[in-house]
Design an enzyme around this catalytic site. Sequence first.
Site, PDB file in Angstrom:
ATOM      1  CG  HIS A 152      -1.870   1.231   1.185  1.00 53.22           C
ATOM      2  ND1 HIS A 152      -2.158   1.790   2.349  1.00 53.22           N
ATOM      3  CD2 HIS A 152      -2.548   2.058   0.263  1.00 53.22           C
ATOM      4  CE1 HIS A 152      -2.881   2.860   2.009  1.00 53.22           C
ATOM      5  NE2 HIS A 152      -3.167   3.196   0.914  1.00 53.22           N
ATOM      6  CG  HIS A 157      -2.928   2.898   6.229  1.00 53.31           C
ATOM      7  ND1 HIS A 157      -1.841   2.940   5.426  1.00 53.31           N
ATOM      8  CD2 HIS A 157      -3.018   4.309   6.603  1.00 53.31           C
ATOM      9  CE1 HIS A 157      -1.222   4.312   5.534  1.00 53.31           C
ATOM     10  NE2 HIS A 157      -1.995   4.810   6.034  1.00 53.31           N
TER      11      HIS A 157
HETATM   12 FE1  FES Z   1       0.244  -0.768   4.698  1.00 45.84          FE
HETATM   13 FE2  FES Z   1      -1.195   1.193   4.136  1.00 45.84          FE
HETATM   14  S1  FES Z   1       1.004   0.988   4.291  1.00 45.84           S
HETATM   15  S2  FES Z   1      -1.858  -0.728   4.643  1.00 45.84           S
END
Ligand code: FES
Length: 173
Positions: free
Chosen positions: A103, A122
């Site tokens: 992500h 997140h």
């Molecule tokens: Fe891992 Fe957003 S950086 S879920």
Amino acid sequence: MKCNRLVDVGRRQFLRGGLVATAGAAAATVVGTGQAQAQTALALVDYPANRLANIADLAVNEPMDIGYPDADSPGILIKLGQAVEGGVGPDGDIVAYSVLCPHKGWLLSYNAGDKTLNCPGHHSRFDCESGGQQIWGHATQNLPQFKLRVEDNGDIYADGVDELIFGRLSNVL
Ligand code: FES
């Protein structure tokens, strides 16, 4: 008045862009298939074959920190204790993953209880027993899994990666 001039400039730039695109398309048509194939070949990645560890160095469910394909790409090598997808070694249970969250690149941490990699950013979660499949969260791809090979003497090598490592345009920079 000024507004009209800006619209006119925009229109000219748009038309110029269209001409360039048309010229590019014509050139591509003339070049033909041979060159198109050569350009595709350039996109292939040559992975290094890196020795990560020896089977004797691993204990069940205790991840070892590694870097692949280079030191700027952290990962873990782990013996899960039961045969899994992509697992190598005599028990088919040794796997390796990138620990950069797909992500936004936060560093994942291993949960020995359910054999997942978890993101503190997140909260995306990835299943180490299912090829790094994402099981929850914001990420939009599974975890890059390193392709492993075991030599007769038990040395474990990484030979490639099956997904794009976070932050890279190509897995080998
Ligand atoms: Fe891992 Fe957003 S950086 S879920």
